[in-house]
Design a protein around this motif. Structure first.
Motif, short mmCIF file in Angstrom:
data_model
loop_
_atom_site.label_atom_id
_atom_site.label_comp_id
_atom_site.label_asym_id
_atom_site.label_seq_id
_atom_site.Cartn_x
_atom_site.Cartn_y
_atom_site.Cartn_z
N THR A 139 0.87 -1.18 0.00
CA THR A 139 0.00 0.00 0.00
C THR A 139 0.90 1.23 0.00
OG1 THR A 139 -0.10 0.38 2.39
CG2 THR A 139 -1.61 -1.29 1.48
N PRO A 140 0.35 2.41 -0.22
CA PRO A 140 1.17 3.63 -0.12
C PRO A 140 1.80 3.79 1.27
CG PRO A 140 -0.88 4.12 -1.27
CD PRO A 140 -1.00 2.71 -0.74
N ALA A 141 1.17 3.21 2.29
CA ALA A 141 1.69 3.31 3.66
C ALA A 141 2.62 2.15 4.02
CB ALA A 141 0.53 3.37 4.64
N GLY A 142 2.94 1.29 3.05
CA GLY A 142 3.80 0.14 3.31
C GLY A 142 3.02 -1.16 3.20
N TRP A 143 3.65 -2.25 3.57
CA TRP A 143 3.05 -3.57 3.47
C TRP A 143 2.05 -3.79 4.60
CZ3 TRP A 143 3.75 -6.59 -0.70
CH2 TRP A 143 4.82 -6.27 -1.55
N LYS A 144 0.83 -4.22 4.24
CA LYS A 144 -0.23 -4.46 5.23
C LYS A 144 -0.71 -5.90 5.11
CE LYS A 144 -0.84 -0.09 6.64
NZ LYS A 144 -2.07 0.62 6.85
N LEU A 145 -1.12 -6.44 6.26
CA LEU A 145 -1.64 -7.81 6.29
C LEU A 145 -2.98 -7.89 5.57
CD1 LEU A 145 -0.96 -9.14 9.88
CD2 LEU A 145 -0.64 -10.43 7.77
N TRP A 146 -3.11 -8.89 4.74
CA TRP A 146 -4.33 -9.15 4.00
C TRP A 146 -5.01 -10.40 4.58
CZ3 TRP A 146 -4.08 -9.40 -2.07
CH2 TRP A 146 -5.38 -9.33 -2.60
N SER A 147 -4.17 -11.38 4.97
CA SER A 147 -4.71 -12.62 5.52
C SER A 147 -3.68 -13.28 6.43
CB SER A 147 -5.07 -13.57 4.38
OG SER A 147 -5.63 -14.76 4.88
#
Length: 167
Positions: A139-147
């Motif tokens: 994401t623009p804010a960095g890597w985010k958990l999806w699952s």
């Protein structure tokens, strides 16, 4: 340093942050690490957030949880009922393809419940071995958990049941 190597390092850092937030019982930090529709550039006033970038989680022995509300409630419940938890991650493998990353690892978990009535000490410590798959989205804010999907590992015994063959 090449971009793919940087991506792997960033995903490793995001994965570590997830487990560290759990250890500290930092619900706000943990919540910020999960994907939101806004992270995908979706205006929630025009789109049902349940239809976009749905996050999911499977805790060992639990049914599949979907959507931010269900997933984050589960972590709030776990944090409220776990006095102490520590993760020792082994067998960590990171794979990045485009804006999606897959992390597999073994969670060696040490946890303790609330103190027995009238005691200031932790409840008994329990060890657990769990294998996990964490999927991240850039994401623009960095890597985010999806699952997040975690499954218990059955304990192995030194002797196979029914094996009468001498060693």
């Amino acid at each position: 340093m090449s971009a793919p190597h940087t991506d792997v390092e960033q995903v490793e850092a995001a994965n570590t942050a997830f487990y560290e937030a759990m250890e500290r019982g930092d619900f706000e930090e943990l919540s910020s690490l999960w994907l939101t529709p806004a992270d995908l550039g979706v205006d929630e006033s025009y789109h049902d957030p349940a239809d976009t970038g749905v996050i999911s989680c499977v805790h060992p022995g639990w049914p599949v949880l979907t959507g931010r509300g269900e997933v984050l409630r589960s972590y709030a419940l776990i944090m409220a009922n776990t006095e102490y938890i520590q993760f020792f991650l082994t067998d960590v493998h990171v794979s990045v393809t485009g804006d999606t990353a897959l992390v597999t690892c073994t969670e060696n978990i040490l946890s303790g419940g609330p103190a027995p009535e009238g005691s200031e000490e932790l409840g008994p410590l329990v060890g657990q071995l769990v294998v996990a798959t964490n999927v991240f989205r850039r994401t623009p804010a960095g890597w985010k958990l999806w699952s997040h999907h975690a499954s218990p590992v059955l304990a192995e015994t030194d002797e196979e049941e029914g094996d009468d063959t001498p060693s």
